[in-house]
Scaffold this active site. Structure first.
Site, PDB file in Angstrom:
ATOM      1  N   SER A 144       0.672  -1.314   0.358  1.00 30.01           N
ATOM      2  CA  SER A 144       0.053   0.046  -0.329  1.00 30.01           C
ATOM      3  C   SER A 144       0.944   1.468  -0.476  1.00 30.01           C
ATOM      4  CB  SER A 144      -0.651  -0.269   1.323  1.00 30.01           C
ATOM      5  OG  SER A 144      -1.231   1.498   1.728  1.00 30.01           O
ATOM      6  N   TYR A 157      -2.312   0.716  10.153  1.00 33.53           N
ATOM      7  CA  TYR A 157      -1.996   0.277   9.129  1.00 33.53           C
ATOM      8  C   TYR A 157      -1.163  -0.054   8.711  1.00 33.53           C
ATOM      9  CZ  TYR A 157      -3.498  -1.242   4.352  1.00 33.53           C
ATOM     10  OH  TYR A 157      -4.001  -0.998   3.261  1.00 33.53           O
TER      11      TYR A 157
HETATM   12  P1  NDP Z   1     -10.875  -6.327  -0.085  1.00 35.23           P
HETATM   13  O1  NDP Z   1     -11.711  -5.805   1.898  1.00 35.23           O
HETATM   14  O2  NDP Z   1     -12.238  -5.875  -0.846  1.00 35.23           O
HETATM   15  O3  NDP Z   1     -10.608  -7.478  -0.263  1.00 35.23           O
HETATM   16  C1  NDP Z   1      -9.901  -8.207   1.341  1.00 35.23           C
HETATM   17  C2  NDP Z   1      -9.459  -9.249   0.725  1.00 35.23           C
HETATM   18  O4  NDP Z   1      -8.484 -10.368   1.973  1.00 35.23           O
HETATM   19  C3  NDP Z   1     -11.073 -10.331   0.353  1.00 35.23           C
HETATM   20  O5  NDP Z   1     -10.947 -11.228  -0.315  1.00 35.23           O
HETATM   21  C4  NDP Z   1     -10.708 -11.053   2.141  1.00 35.23           C
HETATM   22  O6  NDP Z   1     -11.566 -12.566   1.950  1.00 35.23           O
HETATM   23  C5  NDP Z   1      -9.496 -11.426   2.188  1.00 35.23           C
HETATM   24  N1  NDP Z   1      -9.080 -11.417   3.644  1.00 35.23           N
HETATM   25  C6  NDP Z   1      -9.080 -10.624   4.596  1.00 35.23           C
HETATM   26  N2  NDP Z   1      -8.708 -11.183   5.962  1.00 35.23           N
HETATM   27  C7  NDP Z   1      -8.438 -12.434   5.171  1.00 35.23           C
HETATM   28  C8  NDP Z   1      -8.160 -13.347   6.368  1.00 35.23           C
HETATM   29  N3  NDP Z   1      -7.785 -14.308   7.357  1.00 35.23           N
HETATM   30  N4  NDP Z   1      -6.981 -14.871   4.938  1.00 35.23           N
HETATM   31  C9  NDP Z   1      -7.881 -15.378   3.896  1.00 35.23           C
HETATM   32  N5  NDP Z   1      -8.266 -13.990   3.501  1.00 35.23           N
HETATM   33  C10 NDP Z   1      -8.081 -12.760   3.934  1.00 35.23           C
HETATM   34  O7  NDP Z   1     -10.318  -5.026   0.079  1.00 35.23           O
HETATM   35  P2  NDP Z   1      -8.490  -4.739  -1.545  1.00 35.23           P
HETATM   36  O8  NDP Z   1      -8.806  -5.295  -2.002  1.00 35.23           O
HETATM   37  O9  NDP Z   1      -8.430  -3.199  -1.397  1.00 35.23           O
HETATM   38  O10 NDP Z   1      -7.400  -5.496  -0.272  1.00 35.23           O
HETATM   39  C11 NDP Z   1      -6.352  -6.205  -1.149  1.00 35.23           C
HETATM   40  C12 NDP Z   1      -5.429  -5.932  -1.089  1.00 35.23           C
HETATM   41  O11 NDP Z   1      -4.978  -4.594  -1.348  1.00 35.23           O
HETATM   42  C13 NDP Z   1      -5.055  -5.258   0.982  1.00 35.23           C
HETATM   43  O12 NDP Z   1      -3.576  -6.474   1.152  1.00 35.23           O
HETATM   44  C14 NDP Z   1      -5.358  -4.094   0.998  1.00 35.23           C
HETATM   45  O13 NDP Z   1      -4.239  -3.711   1.836  1.00 35.23           O
HETATM   46  C15 NDP Z   1      -4.649  -3.979   0.096  1.00 35.23           C
HETATM   47  N6  NDP Z   1      -4.313  -2.129  -0.346  1.00 35.23           N
HETATM   48  C16 NDP Z   1      -5.661  -1.647  -1.131  1.00 35.23           C
HETATM   49  C17 NDP Z   1      -5.544  -0.146  -1.006  1.00 35.23           C
HETATM   50  C18 NDP Z   1      -7.079   0.282  -1.713  1.00 35.23           C
HETATM   51  O14 NDP Z   1      -6.978   1.183  -1.245  1.00 35.23           O
HETATM   52  N7  NDP Z   1      -8.369  -0.807  -1.467  1.00 35.23           N
HETATM   53  C19 NDP Z   1      -5.328   0.455  -1.393  1.00 35.23           C
HETATM   54  C20 NDP Z   1      -3.808  -0.154  -1.036  1.00 35.23           C
HETATM   55  C21 NDP Z   1      -3.497  -1.221  -0.712  1.00 35.23           C
HETATM   56  P3  NDP Z   1     -12.371 -12.646   2.895  1.00 35.23           P
HETATM   57  O15 NDP Z   1     -13.124 -12.153   3.980  1.00 35.23           O
HETATM   58  O16 NDP Z   1     -13.294 -13.822   2.564  1.00 35.23           O
HETATM   59  O17 NDP Z   1     -11.532 -13.748   4.039  1.00 35.23           O
END
Ligand code: NDP
Length: 246
Positions: A144, A157
């Site tokens: 990020s 975070y």
């Molecule tokens: P979402 O919340 O849409 O997706 C997050 C994903 O992580 C979900 O598929 C969720 O699946 C999964 N997840 C959460 N906890 C667990 C766990 N314990 N085990 C397995 N899977 C898990 O957010 P984003 O797509 O935005 O996030 C994806 C990545 O991108 C993250 O690392 C985030 O920090 C990073 N990011 C996002 C930004 C943004 O603005 N969106 C900016 C910068 C970085 P489930 O709940 O089904 O397990």
């Protein structure tokens, strides 16, 4: 001059049930890769995989909590047993329950550390023995811009994303040339990430901060670019923000 390779790869994407992980799985499958989608919400994973297969792509799903090291190892071993190899892990699963430190939401700090840091380490630990045996592989970390900056409410975070950046850079420095390590560093992206913020002040400031979000496929394209480079090229980091983000 050829700048990308079109070889089909076996790719495990964590956090593929929504947002960036979902978009990455869909794009990589459309490009001919054999994609394994992992997360906890298997109904969501199955829906995405069905959509990929309906379009002619290859996709399977795995129920996975990345904070469980044994489960991550077992998931990767299953991929290797079924397909004979694993070429790429996209360590994308992450959570972002932002809050000021003085809100004392200790459980949420722990969850960020468990998923964003331990989950990444578990992914690396699970694939490295296979990468060594195969003589190669690619670890992609979704960090990020929080890996490079701290704002009020982002202390923990950002700490987890600084750690993700450092771990991936350390992996790159320590690895044989066959093993590639890439950090993908997004700014604000459309996803469900901010929906799990429980702190009211952080909810308000995040809503303003996130209004210029770009589609998740923008990040999927960056991951595709890194994967598509010839084996002697390692894309170390791609930082991308919405053009409107300051
Ligand atoms: P979402 O919340 O849409 O997706 C997050 C994903 O992580 C979900 O598929 C969720 O699946 C999964 N997840 C959460 N906890 C667990 C766990 N314990 N085990 C397995 N899977 C898990 O957010 P984003 O797509 O935005 O996030 C994806 C990545 O991108 C993250 O690392 C985030 O920090 C990073 N990011 C996002 C930004 C943004 O603005 N969106 C900016 C910068 C970085 P489930 O709940 O089904 O397990």
């Amino acid at each position: 001059m050829t700048t990308t390779t079109n070889t089909s790869k076996v790719v495990l994407v964590t956090g593929a049930s929504s947002g960036i992980g979902e978009a990455t799985a869909v794009r990589l499958a459309a490009e001919g890769h054999d994609v394994v989608l992992a997360a906890r919400r298997t109904d969501r994973l199955d829906a995405v995989a069905d959509r990929i297969r309906a379009g002619g792509g290859r996709a399977t799903t795995l129920s996975l909590d990345v904070s469980d090291a044994d489960a991550v190892r077992a998931a990767v071993d299953t991929v290797v047993q079924e397909r004979g190899r694993i070429d790429v892990i996209v360590n994308n699963a992450g959570v972002m329950p932002l809050s000021r430190l003085d809100a004392l939401l200790v459980d949420e700090w722990d969850r960020m550390i468990d998923v964003n840091v331990r989950g990444l380490l578990h992914g690396i630990a699970a694939v490295l023995p296979h990468f060594r045996r195969q003589g190669g592989g690619h670890v992609v970390t979704v960090a990020s811009v929080g890996a490079h900056e701290v704002v009020p409410t982002s202390a923990v975070y950002s700490a987890t994303k600084f750690a993700a950046w450092a771990i991936t850079e350390g992996l790159r420095l320590e690895s044989d040339p066959g093993i590639r390590a890439t950090t993908i560093t997004p700014g604000v992206v459309e996803s469900e990430l901010a929906e799990h913020i429980s702190d009211p002040d952080a909810q308000t400031t995040t809503k303003i901060y996130r209004r210029n979000a770009i589609p998740a496929d923008a990040i999927a394209r960056a991951i595709s670019f890194a994967l598509g480079q010839p084996a002697d090229v390692d894309v170390n980091e791609i930082i991308m923000r919405p053009a409107a983000q300051r």
